[in-house]
Design a protein around this motif. Structure first.
Motif, short mmCIF file in Angstrom:
data_model
loop_
_atom_site.label_atom_id
_atom_site.label_comp_id
_atom_site.label_asym_id
_atom_site.label_seq_id
_atom_site.Cartn_x
_atom_site.Cartn_y
_atom_site.Cartn_z
N LEU A 170 8.54 26.51 -20.19
CA LEU A 170 8.31 26.31 -21.62
C LEU A 170 6.80 26.38 -21.87
O LEU A 170 6.06 25.47 -21.54
CB LEU A 170 8.86 24.96 -22.08
N HIS A 171 6.34 27.49 -22.47
CA HIS A 171 4.92 27.76 -22.65
C HIS A 171 4.47 27.37 -24.06
O HIS A 171 5.25 27.43 -25.01
CB HIS A 171 4.63 29.24 -22.42
N SER A 172 3.19 27.03 -24.16
CA SER A 172 2.66 26.63 -25.47
C SER A 172 1.14 26.63 -25.44
O SER A 172 0.50 26.69 -24.38
CB SER A 172 3.17 25.24 -25.85
N ILE A 173 0.56 26.56 -26.64
CA ILE A 173 -0.86 26.32 -26.84
C ILE A 173 -0.98 24.99 -27.57
O ILE A 173 -0.38 24.81 -28.64
CB ILE A 173 -1.52 27.44 -27.70
N ASP A 174 -1.72 24.04 -27.01
CA ASP A 174 -1.78 22.72 -27.66
C ASP A 174 -2.76 22.73 -28.82
O ASP A 174 -3.40 23.75 -29.13
CB ASP A 174 -2.12 21.63 -26.65
N GLY A 175 -2.89 21.58 -29.49
CA GLY A 175 -3.73 21.48 -30.68
C GLY A 175 -5.19 21.75 -30.42
O GLY A 175 -5.94 22.05 -31.37
N GLU A 176 -5.64 21.65 -29.20
CA GLU A 176 -7.03 21.92 -28.85
C GLU A 176 -7.23 23.33 -28.31
O GLU A 176 -8.30 23.67 -27.80
CB GLU A 176 -7.51 20.89 -27.83
N GLY A 177 -6.18 24.16 -28.42
CA GLY A 177 -6.30 25.55 -28.01
C GLY A 177 -6.11 25.81 -26.54
O GLY A 177 -6.37 26.92 -26.06
N ARG A 178 -5.65 24.82 -25.78
CA ARG A 178 -5.46 25.00 -24.34
C ARG A 178 -4.06 25.55 -24.06
O ARG A 178 -3.07 25.04 -24.59
CB ARG A 178 -5.63 23.67 -23.62
N PRO A 179 -3.95 26.58 -23.24
CA PRO A 179 -2.63 27.10 -22.90
C PRO A 179 -1.94 26.25 -21.84
O PRO A 179 -2.59 25.73 -20.92
CB PRO A 179 -2.94 28.50 -22.36
N HIS A 180 -0.66 26.11 -21.97
CA HIS A 180 0.17 25.41 -20.98
C HIS A 180 1.26 26.39 -20.57
O HIS A 180 2.13 26.74 -21.36
CB HIS A 180 0.77 24.14 -21.57
N LEU A 181 1.19 26.85 -19.32
CA LEU A 181 2.05 27.94 -18.85
C LEU A 181 2.76 27.55 -17.56
O LEU A 181 2.59 28.19 -16.51
CB LEU A 181 1.21 29.20 -18.62
N PRO A 182 3.59 26.52 -17.59
CA PRO A 182 4.30 26.13 -16.35
C PRO A 182 5.21 27.24 -15.86
O PRO A 182 5.79 27.99 -16.66
CB PRO A 182 5.10 24.90 -16.78
N ALA A 183 5.30 27.37 -14.55
CA ALA A 183 6.13 28.41 -13.95
C ALA A 183 7.59 28.21 -14.32
O ALA A 183 8.03 27.09 -14.56
CB ALA A 183 5.97 28.39 -12.43
N PRO A 184 8.36 29.30 -14.39
CA PRO A 184 9.78 29.14 -14.70
C PRO A 184 10.50 28.39 -13.59
O PRO A 184 10.12 28.45 -12.42
CB PRO A 184 10.28 30.58 -14.82
N GLY A 185 11.53 27.67 -13.98
CA GLY A 185 12.35 26.97 -13.00
C GLY A 185 13.28 27.92 -12.29
O GLY A 185 13.29 29.13 -12.54
N PRO A 186 14.10 27.41 -11.37
CA PRO A 186 15.05 28.27 -10.66
C PRO A 186 16.08 28.84 -11.63
O PRO A 186 16.46 28.20 -12.62
CB PRO A 186 15.71 27.33 -9.65
N ARG A 187 16.52 30.05 -11.36
CA ARG A 187 17.53 30.68 -12.20
C ARG A 187 18.90 30.03 -11.97
O ARG A 187 19.14 29.38 -10.95
CB ARG A 187 17.61 32.17 -11.90
#
Length: 703
Positions: A170-187
């Protein structure tokens, strides 16, 4: 990574009060651009229902008009999810932007393959393409991350504020402009974990006679093609659906489709979305279930799918079980060794292709292959060689595409572009544009794709020559347009591709020259250097696109124009090229062969006369000196098919054909772009006039 898991989820399924909407939008104003039922987002809802109980049923939308009406009239959702494909990305984004303007607290979620694979490019895509109107992007497989997000929001009292970086995939950009790009989980190890959205009743509103049901019996692909989204390592393992679950799903669909067919027989189709159908033992069970549906419900008449690249005998067995409703595909993209090496693709050999095509012909099964122009290392020589080998192998139809760079593929990355020296341009995707009123404002959008138009080994002029050859293959070879001529050539060991090449060197009549020149001109005119400039132009001129003035699929449109506006000229060059190649090729009397070529070409012209205009249904007549029909059934020496006495041949449409053509024209439109689209949805032979000899006693009356 710290996972957010609601406490009540640890002790069983929670009861959540979030209002959740899911949208798999399609453009609708020229025609329905994506005709597939929204079963993929339906799977998100059916899987989520295994993890939680919903106080408010999940709402699913396909048509933009219905979503706009619900936003205006219904209580607003807490979460709205949008599918993000190459054909609806800007449309989804346009709705999300308007939703955020009016309801800033609604959580917007995107998911789908139109998203990069490299982290740096993901962050840029989130910032630059999606902006502040998208709160979260589900990377790769969506069922588990989306369900975990809903559960986490439930545990946080409906808030999504603390979710940045906390849920895998679940990817996002927070309110301070920082990207959060956690790896996908197992299929998901098995698609049995996703209950059928059809059997759950989620697709019931979409059996409307306009949309096609789709099923997925397996997900993933063992091949690693760099131009394909499923070519990444993430999708290399194949997850399957149990056969009995698929049978139950197909029977449910068949019962519903029987009612649709009774009201509107056009949509008698099924799409199987697997990447390699027929390669696995379970696929034979699916074929048996399809036959059961055919016997019980009279559905499906056509099955659209991509057959497997390996396990030839099993694939052929699968095709044979479904009584001609499936077409065997030998999709190679290229047969040039250098190209295949650069895109990490392992093809079957040309000799194996020939075996596949011949085996399919013995089963009277249609065959097609796919070719992509502009792959790394491609050239005019390589492209022509691929086309020639496939035609020699006996494939009925070649589907020819240009390389589109997809964000979810490895080839989209910057290093791949630089490594292969790709020059790209942008174009509007046919039928993917529209303008909708959303919450009191007009949302106008158009989808843009990026195609490779030049390589170090293929200058742009060669690219245009290749596209022109694609047009002639489409108009003169595909679906047996001039099959009597091509069989005559094959009988004399003359390559059909040489005939197609020679045709283009001969003088064209005025109408054919105009069609070919306009095709080349429009091919260049559709290409823009700037995505942003093209997007602005398309939005400002969206009505011109909707009307068909701009943005058509050129191969579809110009194939129709060649077979209608320029048919007489096309027949003339087809005859001349065949005569030149057959001259001196055997011991048969040249005058006899010339006469046969003339009559055979005229035979095909009359089957196509008035193509797509069923109101012009009066019969056509031809004086016959040869048994062309007998030659088509069992080719041999021309002399064997000379009639002892001249006869009269009649060409006419059956009432069933007229009904079929009128139904499709009402759906797609009668213009060249609509008719071109229609030719992809119905067997070409079903549109042609039937030929029959006039009985001797009726000859005077007929003439």
């Amino acid at each position: 990574m710290n996972q957010l898991v609601p406490v009540d989820h640890l002790f069983g399924k929670p009861w959540i009060s979030l209002r959740v909407w899911l949208a798999d939008l399609t453009y609708t104003q020229q025609s329905i651009s994506s005709e597939i039922m929204p079963q993929a987002v339906g799977g998100l809802a059916s899987y989520a229902a295994t993890r939680m109980d919903f106080e408010y049923p999940v709402k699913i939308f396909k048509y933009p008009e219905q979503l706009a009406r619900a936003l205006a009239e219904d209580e607003a959702p807490d979460v709205i999810g949008f599918s993000n494909y190459i054909w609806n990305s800007r449309l989804s984004l346009g709705f999300a932007e308007r939703v955020k303007e009016v309801f800033p607290n609604i959580v917007t979620v995107f998911g789908g393959p139109h998203y990069p694979v490299a982290e740096a490019e993901q962050a840029s895509f989130l910032r630059d393409r999606l902006g502040a109107c998208v709160d979260f992007y589900v990377d790769r497989e969506g069922e588990q991350p989306f369900a975990e997000m809903l559960l986490a929001m439930h545990g946080a009292g409906g808030s999504a504020a603390g979710l940045h970086g906390k849920i895998r995939g679940l990817h996002s950009i927070d309110g301070e402009g920082r990207p959060h790009l956690p790896a996908p989980g197992p299929r998901l190890p098995s698609l049995s974990e996703v209950p059928s959205p059809y059997v759950a009743g989620l697709m019931d509103p979409f059996f409307d006679g306009k949309l096609i049901p789709a099923v997925q019996t397996n997900r993933g692909c063992p091949f690693s093609c760099s131009f394909c989204v499923e070519g990444t390592r993430y999708y290399s393992k194949v997850a399957k659906t149990p056969s009995e679950r698929t049978r139950e799903e197909l029977l449910y669909i068949g019962k519903a489709m029987a009612q649709v067919i009774k009201q509107d027989g056009v949509r008698n189709e099924l799409l199987i979305t697997d990447s390699n159908f027929g390669m696995f033992p379970e696929d034979l069970d699916v074929c048996d279930a399809i036959v059961e549906c055919q016997d019980t419900f009279g559905w499906p008449r056509y099955v659209d799918l991509t057959t497997g690249k390996n396990k030839r005998d099993r694939v052929l067995e699968a095709i044979s079980r479904t009584r001609g409703t499936m077409t065997l595909s030998g999709s190679v993209q290229s047969l040039d060794p250098e190209v295949l090496s650069k895109v990490r693709r392992n093809n079957i050999s040309a000799s194996q292709l020939m075996e596949v095509a011949l085996a399919a012909a013995e089963q009277q099964t249609g065959t097609y292959s796919e070719v992509i122009l502009g792959l790394p290392g491609d050239s005019k020589r390589a492209h022509f060689s691929t086309l020639a080998q496939l035609i020699d192998a006996g494939f009925d139809r070649l589907n020819m595409f240009q390389l589109a760079l997809l964000p979810g593929s490895d080839m989209w990355t910057g290093d791949q572009r630089e490594q292969h020296g790709m020059v790209t341009r942008f174009r509007v995707i046919p039928r993917c544009y529209g303008s909708y009123t959303v919450l009191g404002s007009q949302v106008s959008t158009a989808e843009i794709d990026e195609v490779c138009v030049s390589l170090p080994s293929m200058p742009f002029t060669d690219y245009l020559d290749c596209r022109q050859m694609n047009l002639f293959v489409s108009a003169c070879h595909n679906d047996g347009t001039f099959v009597a001529l091509t069989r005559l050539l094959r009988q004399r060991d003359i390559p059909v591709f040489r005939w197609l090449e020679l045709m283009q060197t001969l003088p064209f009549g005025a109408r054919l020259r105009a069609v070919v020149d306009e095709f080349r001109y429009e091919t260049g005119e559709q290409l823009w250097e700037s995505r942003e400039e093209l997007s602005r132009f398309a939005v400002e001129n969206v009505e011109r696109y909707i009307s068909g003035e701009l943005g058509n699929n050129l191969l579809y449109t110009y194939r129709v124009r060649m077979l209608t506006e320029a048919l007489d000229d096309l027949v003339a060059v087809a005859i001349e090229a065949a005569r030149k190649l057959c001259a001196g090729s055997d011991a048969e009397e040249p005058a006899l062969v010339d006469a046969f070529i003339q009559e055979a070409a005229e035979f095909h012209r009359l089957t196509m006369t008035g193509l797509l205009t069923p109101e012009a249904g009066a019969s056509r007549l031809q004086g016959a000196a040869f048994d062309i029909e007998g030659f088509l059934e069992s080719p041999g020496d021309v002399a064997k098919f000379a009639l002892p006495e001249p006869r009269l041949r009649e060409f006419s449409l059956t009432p069933e054909q007229v009904s079929l053509i009128e139904g499709y024209l009402s759906q797609f439109g009668a213009g060249p772009w609509g008719a071109g689209r229609m030719l992809t949805k119905v067997r070409f032979a079903d549109l042609l006039r039937r030929a029959a000899f006039v009985p001797e006693e009726d000859r005077d009356a007929a003439s």
